[in-house]
Write an enzyme that holds these catalytic residues in place. Structure first.
Site, PDB file in Angstrom:
ATOM      1  N   ARG A  50       0.849  -1.207   0.000  1.00  0.00           N
ATOM      2  CA  ARG A  50       0.000   0.000   0.000  1.00  0.00           C
ATOM      3  C   ARG A  50       0.878   1.249   0.000  1.00  0.00           C
ATOM      4  O   ARG A  50       0.597   2.220  -0.690  1.00  0.00           O
ATOM      5  CB  ARG A  50      -0.941   0.010   1.219  1.00  0.00           C
ATOM      6  CG  ARG A  50      -1.702   1.309   1.303  1.00  0.00           C
ATOM      7  CD  ARG A  50      -2.792   1.451   2.363  1.00  0.00           C
ATOM      8  NE  ARG A  50      -2.810   0.514   3.436  1.00  0.00           N
ATOM      9  CZ  ARG A  50      -2.045   0.604   4.540  1.00  0.00           C
ATOM     10  NH1 ARG A  50      -1.189   1.608   4.688  1.00  0.00           N
ATOM     11  NH2 ARG A  50      -2.133  -0.293   5.478  1.00  0.00           N
ATOM     12  N   TYR A 102     -15.974  16.747 -15.663  1.00  0.00           N
ATOM     13  CA  TYR A 102     -16.374  15.336 -15.734  1.00  0.00           C
ATOM     14  C   TYR A 102     -17.470  15.056 -14.697  1.00  0.00           C
ATOM     15  O   TYR A 102     -17.376  15.506 -13.551  1.00  0.00           O
ATOM     16  CB  TYR A 102     -15.138  14.464 -15.471  1.00  0.00           C
ATOM     17  CG  TYR A 102     -15.420  12.994 -15.381  1.00  0.00           C
ATOM     18  CD1 TYR A 102     -15.729  12.265 -16.525  1.00  0.00           C
ATOM     19  CD2 TYR A 102     -15.393  12.338 -14.166  1.00  0.00           C
ATOM     20  CE1 TYR A 102     -15.996  10.916 -16.445  1.00  0.00           C
ATOM     21  CE2 TYR A 102     -15.654  10.979 -14.081  1.00  0.00           C
ATOM     22  CZ  TYR A 102     -15.960  10.279 -15.228  1.00  0.00           C
ATOM     23  OH  TYR A 102     -16.230   8.940 -15.135  1.00  0.00           O
ATOM     24  N   ASP A 174      -6.798  18.440 -15.142  1.00  0.00           N
ATOM     25  CA  ASP A 174      -7.172  17.067 -15.484  1.00  0.00           C
ATOM     26  C   ASP A 174      -6.835  16.878 -16.960  1.00  0.00           C
ATOM     27  O   ASP A 174      -7.478  17.447 -17.833  1.00  0.00           O
ATOM     28  CB  ASP A 174      -8.670  16.857 -15.214  1.00  0.00           C
ATOM     29  CG  ASP A 174      -9.105  15.420 -15.467  1.00  0.00           C
ATOM     30  OD1 ASP A 174      -8.495  14.743 -16.327  1.00  0.00           O
ATOM     31  OD2 ASP A 174     -10.078  14.969 -14.823  1.00  0.00           O
ATOM     32  N   LYS A 199      -8.130   5.769 -19.194  1.00  0.00           N
ATOM     33  CA  LYS A 199      -8.400   6.230 -20.550  1.00  0.00           C
ATOM     34  C   LYS A 199      -7.154   6.058 -21.432  1.00  0.00           C
ATOM     35  O   LYS A 199      -6.693   4.947 -21.594  1.00  0.00           O
ATOM     36  CB  LYS A 199      -8.914   7.671 -20.495  1.00  0.00           C
ATOM     37  CG  LYS A 199      -9.938   7.926 -19.367  1.00  0.00           C
ATOM     38  CD  LYS A 199     -11.242   7.173 -19.538  1.00  0.00           C
ATOM     39  CE  LYS A 199     -12.137   7.206 -18.307  1.00  0.00           C
ATOM     40  NZ  LYS A 199     -12.455   8.512 -17.756  1.00  0.00           N
TER      41      LYS A 199
END
Ligand SMILES: *Cc1c(COP(=O)(O)O)cnc(C)c1O
Length: 386
Positions: A50, A102, A174, A199
């Protein structure tokens, strides 16, 4: 190495032939959740996945170098990356976001505001007056999305980041819609870059992931610690897959935007199609600004269909190569209906303000042969008339 390498080379060569155990040419996938200490008091490079993982770190270094940043935190989704950026806010702080951001980002901002985590102000960042008024409120952060989703509105990164800096506001762009192959916001004054690596960066529609790139090493350090504290880092397997995807980012996007230009021109000339939103078209109001800050116009576009609901249904169901699905940036071409799909969470009122109607469709152009994609759109548009 002391040698500056082209981003196309970085994407391919990062981590290649660095394995010291067996000389594996491709970096090995370290799935282990935990790493051995050599003895009491030892400080191994990796302790627990982690907090840090060698496979994920190669992906982070790659994305950071592509964006020209000090480091990148790799997260389990693009949404987790946006949320990680927002963790810089304290109760009472203000964040400014685009009114047409978004849909999931919009939902996240509103949900956290409702819980009292911070305040949010949505503005049209292409509107000078609104930006001036927003910055006068001394926001701590500003989130920028350009080109916007789904209407491909372009805002001036250099102007916005410099005005924000004057107001003491830190900025994130972004960059999901273009990837570092086509736009590098840190070189234009942004403090952070956010990606949904789901993406273009992964590019194969088989991983959900994200990244936050920081220009400043201290910011990278702070976000790294917080990503471990809240546990939003991505799995080594996902990082491995995404690293495999980023290898071909540049040639993928080059072909995708080549096809996109031809498809935008085809749609623009078609009588059944209303407005086409693609900054690559010389007639597009965003064309000059996009050319000034992007290395290409990308492979996303949207358009309005001049027809009723029955015609729109006929059009979508006649398509053979474009799959009706959310997401974007993969090898396969997709069509989405933002009004009923990706942006529904915004609510009709906010969609109205952003200019998203039920006539609007969004395309993500994949790697199929461009002539086949145009033929598919042609026959589906023709099917509406019959
Ligand atoms: C998809 C997307 C996100 C969210 O990313 P996920 O990986 O789906 O969580 C954020 N911003 C933009 C522009 C996106 O397209």
């Amino acid at each position: 190495m002391g040698m500056t390498r082209d981003p196309r080379t970085i994407a391919v060569s990062q981590g290649i032939a660095t394995d010291t155990a067996f000389g594996s040419v491709v970096p090995p996938l370290y799935l282990s959740s935990t790493f051995a200490f050599q003895g009491l008091g030892d400080q191994p490079r990796y302790e627990y996945s982690r907090a840090g993982n060698p496979t994920r770190d190669i992906l982070g270094t790659t994305i950071a170098e592509l964006e020209g940043g000090a480091g990148a935190v790799i997260t389990a989704s693009g949404t987790a990356a946006v949320d990680l950026f927002l963790s810089l806010l304290r109760p009472g702080d203000l964040v400014v976001a685009p009114h047409d951001c978004y849909g999931g980002t919009y939902r996240l901002l509103v949900a956290r505001q409702e819980r009292g985590h911070f305040n949010v102000l949505f503005v049209d960042q292409g509107n000078d007056e609104q930006v001036r008024a927003a910055l006068a409120a001394k926001p701590k952060l500003m989130l920028i999305e350009t080109p916007s989703n789904p209407l491909m509105r372009v805002v001036d990164i250099r102007a916005l980041t410099s005005r924000a800096r004057d107001a003491g506001t830190r900025t994130a762009v972004d960059n999901t819609f273009l990837s570092p192959a086509l736009q590098r916001p840190l070189t234009m004054g942004a403090d952070f870059v956010i990606h949904s690596t789901t993406k273009y960066i992964n590019g194969h529609s088989d991983v959900v992931g994200g990244a936050v790139v920081a220009a400043d090493p201290a910011d990278f350090e702070e976000l790294s610690i917080w990503s471990n504290t809240v546990g939003v880092t991505c799995s080594p397997f996902d990082a491995h897959m995404t690293l495999r995807g980023v290898r071909t980012l540049f040639p993928r996007i080059k072909q995708q935007q080549h096809a996109a230009m031809l498809i935008a021109e085809f749609l623009n000339d078609h009588p059944a199609v209303g407005k086409v939103y693609y900054p690559g078209l010389a007639s597009d109001p965003n064309h000059a600004l996009a050319a000034s800050q992007q290395a290409g116009f990308g492979a996303m576009m949207s358009f309005e269909l001049a027809s009723d609901a029955a015609g729109r249904n006929q059009f979508v169901s006649s398509l053979g190569l474009f799959t009706l699905a959310e997401s974007l940036g993969g090898i396969e071409s997709l069509i989405a209906h933002p009004f009923s799909m990706t942006h529904r969470a915004m609510g009709e009122e906010a969609m109205g303000v952003a200019g998203i109607t039920d006539r609007l469709f969004r395309l993500s152009i994949g790697l199929e042969f461009e002539g086949d994609l145009i033929d598919d759109l042609k026959q589906a548009l023709a099917s509406m008339q019959s």
